[in-house]
Scaffold this motif. Structure first.
Motif, PDB file in Angstrom:
ATOM      1  N   GLU A  35     -29.649  -3.463 -28.483  1.00 18.97           N
ATOM      2  CA  GLU A  35     -28.970  -2.700 -27.440  1.00 18.97           C
ATOM      3  C   GLU A  35     -27.493  -3.061 -27.322  1.00 18.97           C
ATOM      4  OE1 GLU A  35     -31.196  -3.518 -23.970  1.00 18.97           O
ATOM      5  OE2 GLU A  35     -32.945  -2.311 -24.553  1.00 18.97           O
ATOM      6  N   VAL A  36     -27.124  -4.281 -27.697  1.00 22.05           N
ATOM      7  CA  VAL A  36     -25.723  -4.723 -27.584  1.00 22.05           C
ATOM      8  C   VAL A  36     -25.170  -5.092 -28.958  1.00 22.05           C
ATOM      9  CG1 VAL A  36     -25.952  -5.492 -25.197  1.00 22.05           C
ATOM     10  CG2 VAL A  36     -26.527  -7.066 -27.041  1.00 22.05           C
ATOM     11  N   GLN A  37     -25.647  -4.400 -29.980  1.00 23.11           N
ATOM     12  CA  GLN A  37     -25.256  -4.737 -31.356  1.00 23.11           C
ATOM     13  C   GLN A  37     -23.744  -4.687 -31.554  1.00 23.11           C
ATOM     14  OE1 GLN A  37     -26.215  -1.757 -34.171  1.00 23.11           O
ATOM     15  NE2 GLN A  37     -25.566  -2.930 -35.957  1.00 23.11           N
ATOM     16  N   GLU A  38     -23.101  -3.633 -31.045  1.00 20.74           N
ATOM     17  CA  GLU A  38     -21.657  -3.488 -31.261  1.00 20.74           C
ATOM     18  C   GLU A  38     -20.880  -4.639 -30.615  1.00 20.74           C
ATOM     19  OE1 GLU A  38     -20.282   0.299 -30.013  1.00 20.74           O
ATOM     20  OE2 GLU A  38     -21.460   1.411 -31.495  1.00 20.74           O
ATOM     21  N   ASP A  39     -21.280  -5.027 -29.393  1.00 21.52           N
ATOM     22  CA  ASP A  39     -20.596  -6.146 -28.733  1.00 21.52           C
ATOM     23  C   ASP A  39     -20.784  -7.438 -29.513  1.00 21.52           C
ATOM     24  OD1 ASP A  39     -19.768  -4.452 -26.775  1.00 21.52           O
ATOM     25  OD2 ASP A  39     -21.316  -5.023 -25.334  1.00 21.52           O
ATOM     26  N   LEU A  40     -21.991  -7.647 -30.047  1.00 26.64           N
ATOM     27  CA  LEU A  40     -22.252  -8.870 -30.793  1.00 26.64           C
ATOM     28  C   LEU A  40     -21.504  -8.875 -32.127  1.00 26.64           C
ATOM     29  CD1 LEU A  40     -26.050  -9.458 -30.090  1.00 26.64           C
ATOM     30  CD2 LEU A  40     -24.060 -10.298 -28.848  1.00 26.64           C
ATOM     31  N   GLU A  41     -21.336  -7.709 -32.726  1.00 26.57           N
ATOM     32  CA  GLU A  41     -20.538  -7.631 -33.955  1.00 26.57           C
ATOM     33  C   GLU A  41     -19.081  -7.963 -33.664  1.00 26.57           C
ATOM     34  OE1 GLU A  41     -21.349  -3.707 -35.385  1.00 26.57           O
ATOM     35  OE2 GLU A  41     -23.023  -4.371 -36.651  1.00 26.57           O
ATOM     36  N   ARG A  42     -18.596  -7.549 -32.479  1.00 27.10           N
ATOM     37  CA  ARG A  42     -17.233  -7.901 -32.072  1.00 27.10           C
ATOM     38  C   ARG A  42     -17.111  -9.411 -31.892  1.00 27.10           C
ATOM     39  NH1 ARG A  42     -11.898  -7.904 -32.149  1.00 27.10           N
ATOM     40  NH2 ARG A  42     -10.988  -8.514 -30.163  1.00 27.10           N
ATOM     41  N   VAL A  43     -18.126 -10.046 -31.286  1.00 30.00           N
ATOM     42  CA  VAL A  43     -18.137 -11.505 -31.126  1.00 30.00           C
ATOM     43  C   VAL A  43     -18.058 -12.178 -32.491  1.00 30.00           C
ATOM     44  CG1 VAL A  43     -19.547 -13.480 -30.431  1.00 30.00           C
ATOM     45  CG2 VAL A  43     -19.352 -11.499 -28.929  1.00 30.00           C
TER      46      VAL A  43
END
Length: 801
Positions: A258-266
């Protein structure tokens, strides 16, 4: 665009591999090994700012900037993005990565004032501590799902444990009853079933299922019938356990998805931070300095002093290579082409590569291994023709290979890149007839002077050396050759063309001396021999100037050291003088304090006895004696010039007290003065004072006394027990108005050391206000109500310091 061909020629990929060894994570290693170069100067400056900030941060922190726990979870995030299931180990790696990045962000936040670029980088990332906590709740540090993750899972595992214990207990009983049939008294597994190792001859003794036979046939692995049912139940519970674990992993994986994009940014931010850290640590290891991008249109000079080839530095430190000789690169803004000449094996090609790598390192946000200041333009295009492109397969000669590569360079110099291109040419025009080759080289360099920001070319053609004197856009440089040792020094000399020294080198390499002598005689017949003689003289003159500069530098260093020593000694003398002054002031203060104590003692004795005139006179004489004794302990008065007459209101010095005061009154008859310094007043004689410039006062010669004077008149007034001077009546006054009167009365009663304040009894409010004011007064030692015969509670006796 910077072509891959140029990067290969400059060995940029080797430098990237060296950089990757300073990365802390797998992410950083991969990013450094395949380093992408920025396409704009703004991006380069941003990368350089990141490098500087982390460099300064690590210098300040010493330790603590760490990437512990950060893993490469990029593949896991890609898989979970398409609905894949992550393993417990992958989820645990993700949780530790989130914690590691959050730790780095906290360090940056604590020093955000000095880390603006890093603060901007981490400001928008979300590390989802709730997901991290849930992962840790379900998965332990070994990467295994815990019982607390799901109550149903905990129940299944409890049943599995019970079944295993029953199976083990049953098998142990069977082994005890049939010990002669057992090959080895251990319980093992075959095909996930519990079995016993049985001797072949005794296999009928233990009824059950044979799951395996050893390769020699000496052991049968049998599952006894007594545990077959238990084994089936165990297999069923293990499958249930597997299903429950998958349910837990799927739930966690969906939350991550659900938060894949945010985790990729991290993950991207972690990679950027690690890459910037690698650049900072590599720069520290190289003893490099941050570059400053300059604009040649603003008349700024390219400055790279003591520039080292980074790959040679690596080779020297890690592979015991030769010591790296730095070069100085100083290119004036009007210079467009630099022609480097000199002998073979003298370092011309290394100079080209060093310059090219310096430009690329600055562009990539790295420090440049040169002495500060490091000033270099931002090159959008770096193109090189270095080495031999001879190819038998493509029927290319050395000359043909060079021409093809130079053609690609000319084609790459599009109009938009004219003002930001660096071109590096090795042995320009070589490989063909010298006359045609030199003509082609001159035409090519003139074209590049019009269409590139800077071109650096190496050559052996003497005709190129003369371009400097025909066109101000050209400059000569040469690699130095030591005629005594017959060895190159690898130093770069500016403004002087080089000699090829081909004959000297050929003789050193073993060519027959007769051939060399014959060649020398042929060279001597041409004009080039005279040119070489002139160049040799210029080189000798340059060496002499450098030697003198070195001596001047040493002399300057000695001068600076001597100046530092003198400054240190002067500071030491000032400190000693200040300490002596403080000591003297303390001695005076201590003497005054001692005198006050003795005077107070005399006053108390006088108060306790009968107040007769005789005893008052004795007390006055005792006070004068104490004052004289204590003042004698201080420094003696300085000798001063006579002829001075003080005036009321004038500032004078009292040497014995080391004080400066104001003259309040002068008694011409007794030659006594009243002097005030601070809040204190004192009576002194004319002989005890002097002017501020050291003049001594005139003293009239004393006439013989015809009549006796009383002792009381010949001395300054002593301290009376209670007189109108040390008594203040404030009855009927308000507290605020009385404070000023009290302050003035204390100042006038300092000599007597005591003050009587009559405030009356009344309601007591005036007395309380007076006492409150006296508590905070700096000159009051203590105060108390007077004795009954002196007025009792209507009078306060104040003892002055």
């Amino acid at each position: 665009m910077i072509s891959t061909e140029t990067l290969d020629l400059l060995e940029w990929h080797r430098l990237c591999q060296n950089l990757s060894t300073f990365a802390a994570t797998k992410l950083g290693v991969v990013a450094a090994s395949h380093l992408k170069l920025p396409t704009t100067q703004i991006e380069s400056e941003k990368l350089l700012a990141q490098t500087k900030e982390i460099y300064n941060l690590e210098q300040e922190l010493d330790s603590g900037w760490t990437f512990k726990g950060i893993h490469d979870v990029g593949g896991s995030l890609e898989r979970v993005g398409i609905g894949g299931l992550l393993s417990a180990k992958e989820l645990l790696d993700l949780a530790t990565t989130l914690a590691g990045v959050r730790y780095l962000r906290r360090l940056i936040d604590r020093q955000r004032e000095i880390l603006p670029t890093l603060e901007e980088l981490v400001s928008d990332i979300r590390t989802y501590p709730e997901i991290e906590q849930e992962i840790h709740h379900c998965i332990d540090d070994r990467g295994e799902i815990t019982d607390r993750a799901n109550p149903k899972l905990a129940g299944i595992r409890s049943e599995i444990k019970s079944l295993r214990e029953r199976i083990y207990k049953t098998l142990q009983n069977i082994m005890q009853r049939n010990s002669t049939a057992i090959q080895e008294a251990v319980i093992t597994q075959r095909s996930d079933r519990f079995v016993l190792s049985v001797k072949p001859a005794q296999k009928e003794t233990i009824k059950g299922i044979v799951h395996d036979v050893s390769s020699t046939g000496s052991t049968y692995y049998i599952e006894p019938n007594a545990i077959v049912q238990l084994g089936n139940q165990l297999r069923q519970k293990e499958r249930q356990e597997k299903r429950e674990e998958e349910i837990i992993l799927k739930a966690l994986s969906e939350k991550v998805g659900e938060v894949q994009e945010d985790l990729e940014r991290v993950l991207a931010v972690a990679t950027i931070l690690d890459l910037a850290t690698a650049r900072a640590r590599y720069g520290l290891w190289l003893e490099a300095n941050p570059p400053k991008f300059i604009d040649l249109d603003k008349e700024e000079t390219i400055t790279l002093r003591r520039l080292h080839h980074p790959l040679l530095v690596w080779q020297q430190r890690h592979e015991s290579g030769m010591e790296v000789v730095p070069i100085d690169v100083l290119v004036k803004p009007e210079t467009k082409v630099v022609a480097i000449t000199g002998p073979n094996t003298g370092g011309k090609t290394v100079t080209l590569k060093t310059m090219g790598l310096a430009a690329l390192m600055a562009k990539a946000g790295m420090f440049v291994p040169a002495k500060e200041p490091v000033e270099i333009p931002w090159f959008d295009v770096v193109l090189a023709d270095i080495g031999d492109e001879q190819s038998l397969q493509q029927s290319l000669s050395t000359f043909s290979g060079h021409i093809r590569r130079i053609s690609r360079i000319i084609a790459a110099l599009q109009p938009e890149n004219i003002r930001s291109s660096l071109v590096l040419l090795d042995e320009v025009g070589a490989g063909t007839d010298p006359a045609e080759g030199s003509a082609l080289a001159i035409a090519l360099l003139k074209h590049l002077a019009e269409h590139s920001l800077l071109t650096i070319a190496t050559t052996h053609y003497g005709e190129l050396k003369a371009l400097k004197y025909q066109d101000e856009r050209f400059e000569n440089a040469s690699v130095e050759f030591d005629d005594n040792t017959l060895q190159p020094t690898y130093r770069l000399l500016w403004g002087i063309p080089g000699r090829s020294n081909a004959l000297t080198i050929a003789q050193r390499l073993g060519l027959d001396s007769k051939i060399v002598e014959e060649a020398q005689s042929l060279v001597g017949t041409g004009s080039s021999y005279d040119v070489n003689e002139v160049i040799a003289a210029l080189e000798a003159q340059r060496r002499e100037q450098e030697a003198k500069a070195t001596e001047a530098g040493k002399l300057l260093e000695k001068t600076e050291r001597f100046y530092s020593e003198v400054s240190a000694k002067a500071s030491s003398l000032q400190e000693r003088e200040q300490a002596l002054k403080v000591f003297q002031e303390k001695a005076v203060t201590d003497a005054i304090a001692d005198a006050k104590k003795e005077i107070a003692k005399v006053i108390r004795q006088l108060q306790q006895g009968d107040r007769t005139m005789q005893k008052t006179q004795q007390a006055t004489e005792a006070i004068d004696r104490i004052t004289a004794q204590e003042l004698a302990k201080t420094q003696p008065p300085k000798t001063a010039k006579p002829g001075y007459k003080p005036h009321v209101g004038e500032k004078v010095r009292i040497p014995r007290l080391n004080q400066t005061g104001e003259v309040l009154s002068i008694d011409e008859t007794t030659e006594q003065l009243t002097v005030r310094f601070g809040i204190m007043k004192i009576n002194v004689g004319l002989t005890e004072i002097e002017s501020l410039d050291g003049q001594k006062a005139d003293v009239k010669p004393k006439a013989k006394a015809t009549t006796k004077t009383t002792p009381a008149k010949s001395k300054k007034p002593g301290v009376m027990v209670r007189t109108s001077k040390n008594t203040l009546d404030i009855r009927g006054s308000r507290v605020n108005n009385a404070e000023m009167e009290i302050d003035n009365a204390i100042a006038h009663a300092i000599e007597s050391g005591v003050l009587w304040i009559i405030h009356g009894k009344g309601t007591g409010r005036l007395r309380e206000g007076v006492h409150e004011y006296l508590k905070s007064h700096s000159q009051v030692d203590k105060f108390e109500l007077a004795e009954q015969k002196e007025g009792g509670s209507g009078v306060t006796v104040v003892h002055i310091k």
